[in-house]
Write an enzyme that holds these catalytic residues in place. Sequence first.
Site, mmCIF file in Angstrom:
data_model
loop_
_atom_site.group_PDB
_atom_site.id
_atom_site.type_symbol
_atom_site.label_atom_id
_atom_site.label_comp_id
_atom_site.label_asym_id
_atom_site.label_seq_id
_atom_site.Cartn_x
_atom_site.Cartn_y
_atom_site.Cartn_z
ATOM 1 N N ASN A 31 1.598 -22.920 -14.818
ATOM 2 C CA ASN A 31 0.467 -22.257 -13.655
ATOM 3 C C ASN A 31 -0.993 -22.310 -14.439
ATOM 4 O O ASN A 31 -1.893 -22.656 -13.690
ATOM 5 C CB ASN A 31 0.905 -20.919 -13.205
ATOM 6 C CG ASN A 31 1.694 -21.124 -12.144
ATOM 7 O OD1 ASN A 31 2.100 -22.133 -11.561
ATOM 8 N ND2 ASN A 31 2.083 -19.731 -11.550
ATOM 9 N N GLY A 83 -13.012 -27.245 -4.587
ATOM 10 C CA GLY A 83 -12.825 -26.520 -3.310
ATOM 11 C C GLY A 83 -13.621 -25.068 -3.333
ATOM 12 O O GLY A 83 -14.628 -24.875 -4.198
ATOM 13 N N CYS A 104 0.026 -16.368 -7.326
ATOM 14 C CA CYS A 104 0.489 -16.893 -8.524
ATOM 15 C C CYS A 104 -0.537 -17.283 -9.520
ATOM 16 O O CYS A 104 -0.535 -16.548 -10.577
ATOM 17 C CB CYS A 104 1.648 -18.126 -8.452
ATOM 18 S SG CYS A 104 3.243 -17.594 -7.532
ATOM 19 N N LYS A 150 -2.949 -14.188 -10.706
ATOM 20 C CA LYS A 150 -2.020 -13.046 -11.530
ATOM 21 C C LYS A 150 -1.375 -13.688 -12.842
ATOM 22 O O LYS A 150 -1.578 -13.087 -14.115
ATOM 23 C CB LYS A 150 -1.196 -12.339 -10.989
ATOM 24 C CG LYS A 150 0.413 -13.009 -10.601
ATOM 25 C CD LYS A 150 1.197 -12.109 -9.996
ATOM 26 C CE LYS A 150 2.455 -12.683 -9.580
ATOM 27 N NZ LYS A 150 3.298 -13.592 -10.842
#
Length: 433
Positions: free
Chosen positions: A209, A254, A261, A264
Amino acid sequence: MKIAVVGTGYVGLVAGSCFAETGNTVSCVDIDAQKIARLNDGQIPIYEPGLEPLVKRNREEGRLTFTTDLATAVRASDVVFIAVGTPAGEDGSADLQYVLAAARNVGKAANGPKIIVDKSTVPVGTAAKVKAAAQAETKHKITLVSNPEFLKEGNAVNDFLKPDRVVIGCDDAKAVEVMKRLYGPFIRTGNPIIVMDVISAELTKYAANAMLATRISFMNEVAQICERVGGDVNKVREGIATDTRIGHSFLFPGVGYGGSCFPKDSKAIVATAREFGYRFKVMEAVEAVNDEQKRHLFRRLDQLWKGAFKGKAVGIWGLAFKPRTDDIREAPALVLIDMLVEAGCKVKAFDPAAVEATRKVVGDKVELTKHMYDAIEGVDALLVVTEWNEFRNPDFERLKTLMRQPTILDGRNLYDSADLRAQGFTYIGIGVP
Ligand SMILES: NC(=O)c1ccc[n+]([C@@H]2O[C@H](COP(=O)([O-])OP(=O)(O)OC[C@H]3O[C@@H](n4cnc5c(N)ncnc54)[C@H](O)[C@@H]3O)[C@@H](O)[C@H]2O)c1
């Protein structure tokens, strides 16, 4: 196999339904009695394409049940997945209270050896805590597996049924075999099951992530530079994405990333590094860039209107943090709404799935409309915040008739700037001339 899934949210409900789909008997548990009642009534509490028929079919065939009775579900199962939330605590570290509470309850209910599979995203070292919390409550053997989840909201069912990879962190050969049997049906096309130690598995999820969030913030900064030097970020993106070392994914600038997700998990990996005496400088910058980016459309409007917001009306298309979900956790639209209302604007907004979720958070601060064109009636500017398909080719003539001023701030670069200007719009995109 008989499985219990503790936590019936985006991850637990999808995982439970998909395991039932491959013939397992699955009991999905949640402490939210209202959610369980809705599921038992045939309603799906979240918007996720393809989930409804999956739940319906497996319920009807008796392989999928929903309950608040964790003890009964655990007693009937060999494998217990924990998929409860791990929100960010005040210092950015993951709040483990729900995971540990679930682990203790599983331990209390254990009537034989159990494999606990940690599917929640948890910081390094949590597996040991989860195992200890469960083991303290029972004499039966608890084996812990870390099995991070990589599904994307909006495509969750597909991602679960056809994962790019399955990561299993475990040092117990028997438990690894059980996991391979469970996931075997989903990787028939040859995608790998990667077995590793627990700590590496826990870190893998955060690293994945963090890398994706980094790509987004990186491109948002490239877009900022484009706006200043007169470049076109779409061209730059094409120019770099065709390099096979870089690739095409996650290079769209963007309005900043949101969702449950990336924000954090970015904070949590910084907190983990700090705890172990290291400053994760790149991720600190990624977060800071994202916070700025969420405010970017407001700033562009501020420049355009020279601060004269009072009495103006703004329409927003897109409230969910991304298309094909009703999830508004950390959604950039909420930041923009707050700033616009604070500045004295009237705000009207539409989203194909997230209107009800938004109403619960913003109340009557914003007029939430049933149709996309209702949200632009009489407005001085339209902000396109989420790239739902229905926003890609709107009827621009109708927009011009309905809007008080034909101004579009396109937070997702959905439209062609030259084309819109030729039609008489004032157009502002992200990093495009
Ligand atoms: N949402 C995603 O796209 C995604 C993707 C990959 C991983 N994850 C991770 O998976 C975990 C779950 O995320 P989510 O989005 O499904 O969360 P969610 O908030 O949608 O669902 C969590 C559920 O757990 C329930 N719960 C909390 N404590 C409980 C307890 N003690 N016993 C039983 N149920 C309990 C809550 O009522 C809620 O329904 C998080 O750690 C998240 O970071 C999420």
